[in-house]
Design an enzyme around this catalytic site. Sequence first.
Site, short mmCIF file in Angstrom:
data_model
loop_
_atom_site.label_atom_id
_atom_site.label_comp_id
_atom_site.label_asym_id
_atom_site.label_seq_id
_atom_site.Cartn_x
_atom_site.Cartn_y
_atom_site.Cartn_z
N ASP A 1 0.55 -0.97 -0.02
CA ASP A 1 0.01 -0.29 -0.11
C ASP A 1 0.48 1.60 -0.10
OD1 ASP A 1 1.05 -0.63 3.19
OD2 ASP A 1 -1.50 -0.55 3.45
C1 LIG Z 1 5.15 -8.43 15.88
C2 LIG Z 1 6.33 -7.32 15.72
C3 LIG Z 1 7.71 -7.99 15.30
C4 LIG Z 1 6.05 -6.35 16.19
C5 LIG Z 1 7.31 -4.26 16.06
C6 LIG Z 1 6.51 -3.98 14.99
C7 LIG Z 1 6.18 -4.02 13.58
C8 LIG Z 1 5.34 -5.44 13.38
C9 LIG Z 1 4.53 -2.73 12.61
C10 LIG Z 1 5.39 -1.96 13.77
C11 LIG Z 1 4.62 -0.79 12.51
C12 LIG Z 1 3.69 -2.14 11.55
C13 LIG Z 1 2.60 -1.96 12.66
C14 LIG Z 1 3.51 -0.95 10.26
C15 LIG Z 1 2.82 -2.33 8.91
C16 LIG Z 1 3.32 -3.93 9.97
C17 LIG Z 1 3.56 -3.67 11.25
C18 LIG Z 1 4.60 -2.97 11.81
C19 LIG Z 1 6.01 -2.89 11.14
C20 LIG Z 1 2.35 -1.43 7.82
C21 LIG Z 1 3.78 -1.21 6.55
C22 LIG Z 1 1.67 -2.94 7.57
C23 LIG Z 1 0.68 -2.30 6.41
C24 LIG Z 1 -0.17 -1.28 6.79
O1 LIG Z 1 -1.33 -0.45 5.63
C25 LIG Z 1 0.83 0.26 7.38
C26 LIG Z 1 1.20 0.45 5.95
C27 LIG Z 1 -0.58 0.87 7.27
C28 LIG Z 1 1.55 -0.64 8.04
C29 LIG Z 1 3.10 0.75 9.16
C30 LIG Z 1 3.66 0.69 10.06
#
Ligand SMILES: CC(C)=CCC[C@@H](C)[C@H]1CC[C@@]2(C)C3=C(CC[C@]12C)[C@@]1(C)CC[C@H](O)C(C)(C)[C@@H]1CC3
Length: 724
Positions: free
Chosen positions: A451
Amino acid sequence: MLYSDELGLPKTNHALWRLRVDNLGSEKWEYLTEEAAELDEQSSYAKHLLRNPDFQEPEPIKKEESSAYEAAVQGARFFSLLQDPKSGIFPCQYKGPMFLTVGYVGTMYCAGIPIPDPVRIELLRYIVNCAHPVDGGWGLHEVDKSTAFGTAINYVLLRLLGLPADHIVCQRARKTLHRLGGAVGAPHWGKSWLSILNLYKWEGVNPVPPELWLLPYALPIHPGKWWVHTRAVFLALGYLASVQYSCTLTPLLQEIRGEIYLQDFDSIDFCQHRNTVCNVDLYYPHTKFLDLANSVLTFYGKYLRPSFVAKYSNQRAYDLIKKEIQNTDYLCIAPVNMAFCAVVTLAEEGRDSYEFNRFVQGFNEVLFMGPNGMTVMGTNGAQTWDCAFAIQYYFIAGLAENPEFHSTIEAAYKFLCRTQFDTECVPGSYRDSRVGGWPFSTKTQGYTVSDCTAEALKAIIMVKNSAAFQDLKNEISDKRLAKAIDVLLSLQNTGSFEYGSFATYEKIRATTAMEKLNPAEVFGNIMVEFPYVECTDSSILGLTYFTKYYTYRKSEIEHAINIAIRYIKNAQREDGSWYGCWGICFTYAGMFALEAFSTVGENYLNSSNAKRACDFLVSKQRADGGWSESMKSSELHTYVEAEKSLVVQTAWALVGLLLAEYPDRTVIDKGIKFLKDKQSATGEWFFDAPEGVFNHSCAIEYASYKFLFPIKALGLYAKRYENK
Ligand SMILES: CC(C)=CCC[C@@H](C)[C@H]1CC[C@@]2(C)C3=C(CC[C@]12C)[C@@]1(C)CC[C@H](O)C(C)(C)[C@@H]1CC3
């Protein structure tokens, strides 16, 4: 008043902090001496980020007399001040999770490197300010109930950061930790960090052996097929558990050992606690199958594992870790695995090595200051995501032609152009081709997100084809846009149940039945990629927008859009809603779906899916005109209201309804009035509650959303009803 101030905890001088931002969007805070600070003015956005009183707000407007368009303009005026004009990004503290700072502090402690005092003081303040107001513990995230994980980890942090055990904050936290059964109840990652810090024993942690990487790739269980985050975390964690890494036992650790358990440390039989998880923490209990697998693997590790296999698999894991480091220039995919990789590097290369020191420096990029203190963020920022939205929503609100916002859009656009990937990952990294894609944060971080690619692509095409920005047309070639299309199309799932959908970083590589092996206890849906409605919606809007201007792979794109729309329609629930995974929750997903529908000409009047989605949203409007969905929705998978109406929720619902051309204007007028009432005369909207979520259980704040989505809603309204 902040809790830390009530307690008289030390605080740094917030006028001395500077945020250094480079062209590729890296954000690093620096604490200056008073003399140096005099010669180096604090930027406007840093002032705002720290809520320093000398932040210069826009001139107030007369709110009562202003139109929706003027409210959008005033909001954009405020938001534009939060941009770093050189790099084009909108820096903000991307906070919420309470299990990330342990990565930085834990690594530094293992290496015996003292944390610089200003950082140490502010990390402490942050944790203290997040303590639960009633019981003094911490949860998985900032607005959570107290859990064994949050409380054990953050208690240890307080002690490592220098708070004495008899300090009132420690006393209260200890009481809560003991009430929750002590640190033995911490889930897998908690136990892992405690073991690394020599405060628990590896024999009491369920195994994730690096041997898994030696299995044939064809097996669905091969870690190369897991979700990128899970794969990356367990790669490094698997190594650390396999070598049973733990730091030197210091007198301080000895004391902490005596504080976090209900019984004497030496009398605990850690083997018996592999599966002990405090009830309050448990979001996703083990399946019987996982328990069985854990028992078998534990037996293998204890009695059967030949040392040459152990050595070989550890080496294999370390090789893959080095590839992750190379592909991300030491940032790693996110701070969780970054810290584990740092400890692995410490173990392999030593404290004085170049490699380990790159990590020590790299942590500065994920530590972020705020008025409540400093914390480790969810990622190294939200740069690309925020820039893509800012450009699009300024355009949608009709602000792009306004010369006042020209430079804001130009800088954000140039940032996006610089951020597109132009190199591939090193071979053998289990990564897809990334050239042409965009990340969520920075190019350096190196991971394509579906996205983010689509939203960035759309934003760029808007600027490139706008008469007002003709001089910037050649900043990025059409060929590079075509590359983005290649990446996007390659990410669409074509398997059976997820046909037409998009996941986050990659195509789904293995069956979602793998979730039965989810060992994390506190998160749902982490084992493999998953079809996400929001990612699918954004991909649709990127693809449709591209076809407006270009003919490249046209028929394939049209097919991709059709099957994606079909996926969205099939995923709609009986009540007209969708479960959203990355924002809260049904409102967020509803807005994205209605936006995707609008790009293919489906709206309230001509589409039963759009109509049902609107009716769902409208049924949730509150008497004050606002909307209000709680984080509980994400946890419970059913719509739960928060106590009061929320700005971002209201903006999301309005955007959906406006894009769907919802016919009853009174509903929309009430919502718009709510947004205007909540705006200050200088254009600001204030933080209400975390807007985002991940893995069903963890809330996270998207600080720019409170500007971006109201601007979009007000702008759409102005276009429709004010003839703007
Ligand atoms: C379970 C674990 C490894 C925890 C660490 C945190 C990450 C997994 C999270 C932090 C920010 C996070 C929520 C994010 C995403 C995936 C998981 C993340 C990286 C994504 C890229 C997934 C797709 C979404 O549409 C969007 C772009 C909003 C988010 C952005 C942040």
